[in-house]
Design a protein around this motif. Structure first.
Motif, PDB file in Angstrom:
ATOM      1  N   UNK A 260       0.823  -1.207   0.000  1.00 44.70           N
ATOM      2  CA  UNK A 260       0.000   0.000   0.000  1.00 44.70           C
ATOM      3  C   UNK A 260       0.860   1.261   0.000  1.00 44.70           C
ATOM      4  N   UNK A 261       2.002   1.208   0.659  1.00 41.15           N
ATOM      5  CA  UNK A 261       2.867   2.390   0.717  1.00 41.15           C
ATOM      6  C   UNK A 261       3.441   2.754  -0.646  1.00 41.15           C
ATOM      7  N   UNK A 262       3.440   1.801  -1.572  1.00 38.54           N
ATOM      8  CA  UNK A 262       3.958   2.058  -2.913  1.00 38.54           C
ATOM      9  C   UNK A 262       2.946   2.734  -3.817  1.00 38.54           C
ATOM     10  N   UNK A 263       1.705   2.830  -3.374  1.00 30.68           N
ATOM     11  CA  UNK A 263       0.622   3.335  -4.224  1.00 30.68           C
ATOM     12  C   UNK A 263       0.349   4.803  -3.964  1.00 30.68           C
ATOM     13  N   UNK A 264       0.046   5.517  -5.039  1.00 32.57           N
ATOM     14  CA  UNK A 264      -0.373   6.903  -4.898  1.00 32.57           C
ATOM     15  C   UNK A 264      -1.825   7.009  -4.480  1.00 32.57           C
ATOM     16  N   UNK A 265      -2.615   5.952  -4.744  1.00 33.40           N
ATOM     17  CA  UNK A 265      -4.026   5.914  -4.349  1.00 33.40           C
ATOM     18  C   UNK A 265      -4.350   4.550  -3.761  1.00 33.40           C
ATOM     19  N   UNK A 266      -5.243   4.539  -2.771  1.00 33.04           N
ATOM     20  CA  UNK A 266      -5.729   3.293  -2.188  1.00 33.04           C
ATOM     21  C   UNK A 266      -7.226   3.182  -2.431  1.00 33.04           C
ATOM     22  N   UNK A 267      -7.632   2.072  -3.028  1.00 37.42           N
ATOM     23  CA  UNK A 267      -9.031   1.768  -3.274  1.00 37.42           C
ATOM     24  C   UNK A 267      -9.409   0.617  -2.365  1.00 37.42           C
ATOM     25  N   UNK A 268     -10.224   0.898  -1.361  1.00 31.84           N
ATOM     26  CA  UNK A 268     -10.593  -0.086  -0.353  1.00 31.84           C
ATOM     27  C   UNK A 268     -11.946  -0.694  -0.697  1.00 31.84           C
ATOM     28  N   UNK A 269     -12.000  -2.026  -0.707  1.00 30.89           N
ATOM     29  CA  UNK A 269     -13.234  -2.737  -1.025  1.00 30.89           C
ATOM     30  C   UNK A 269     -13.836  -3.286   0.268  1.00 30.89           C
TER      31      UNK A 269
END
Length: 281
Positions: free
Chosen positions: A156-165
């Motif tokens: 998750x730290x590598x992502x510019x955005x987090x999409x939580x399901x």
């Protein structure tokens, strides 16, 4: 409040983990969940197909290094995986395969204990991998594991955005709240995007987002140990029997039943992502 993200500068920027990402050439979106079994990998695969239809170059990277199942959802039988890349048994290009729907995937093996925890070796392998793949694509989707293990949080730290399901079930919402809280306290995230799967009624997702936001406002960010965090509702995927049929047949829903309610919902979520975070620089 407008959640549109301004166009990123052309220069490379560092993620929270230090890897250099190139926002002008690639956007990294992590798709995750607090609880397993909520449709995270289903969304990753079908969202990739929907974004590909919009003309984007898409890679789905299976970041669930210990219990990967993206290959099952896509009915793929890879001879080479991410683990072969890490071990030097093959090149990155040899491991990337074409998936149904027109996008590309980098699959991980399953049941490998050495990848179930974040060792310095796994961390460095993943950082080098991201430096190679991000510039090649318009968007890289990280299909992470569920929960808040060190491997998941690193992905998750590598992502510019987090999409939580999440689903409307209380256990899923409780685990979603726990995940968001950790992202706020440990990664100082200020925004998380939420998709509610298996929604029974129109409007369920917005109500759930508002409820979670109220709890976050009360218990997270008020003591200075976490950044105030905002949830953005990206859409609902309704309960749809076509989803189960596609999963059982190991086919993409967008290919098998493109006009069903769940397919249309995934397409709408893809459109919102394009409009808010994937606009060209």
């Amino acid at each position: 409040m407008n959640d549109t993200v301004a166009s990123a500068p052309a220069a490379a920027v560092a993620s929270p983990s230090g890897v250099l990402l190139h926002p002008s050439r690639g956007k990294v979106i992590a798709i995750t969940s607090g609880k397993g079994g909520v449709g995270k990998t289903f969304l990753s695969a079908n969202l990739a197909a929907a974004l590909t239809r919009r003309g984007l170059r898409v890679l789905v990277l299976d970041a669930d290094l210990g219990l990967a199942n993206l290959d099952v959802v896509l009915n793929l039988y890879p001879k080479l995986t991410l683990h072969d890349v890490f071990s030097g048994r093959c090149t990155l290009d040899e491991a990337i395969v074409q998936a149904p729907g027109g996008f590309q995937v980098l699959l991980a093996g399953s049941g490998l204990v050495e990848y179930s925890r974040l060792t310095p070796e796994v961390r460095e392998d993943f950082l080098r991998l991201m430096e190679q793949v991000v510039p090649r694509y318009d968007v890289v989707l990280l299909d992470t594991g569920a929960g808040i293990s060190d491997v998941v949080l690193f992905a998750l730290s590598l992502a510019s955005e987090v999409l939580l399901v999440a689903t409307p079930e209380p256990t899923s919402l409780t685990d979603a709240y726990a995940t968001i809280k950790v992202l706020a306290t440990q990664q100082r995230r200020q925004l998380v995007r939420l998709v509610v799967n298996q929604a029974a009624r129109p409007g369920d997702g917005r109500a759930i987002t508002a409820q979670l936001q109220a709890v976050l406002n009360r218990f997270v960010g008020g003591d200075g140990r976490a950044a105030p965090i905002r949830l953005v509702h990206m859409g609902d995927i309704p309960v749809d029997k076509a989803v189960r049929e596609a999963v059982m047949r190991r086919q993409l829903l967008l290919l098998q039943a493109p006009g069903c309610p769940a397919s249309l919902a995934v397409g709408q979520i893809a459109g919102r992502l394009v409009d808010t975070v994937l606009k060209p620089a």
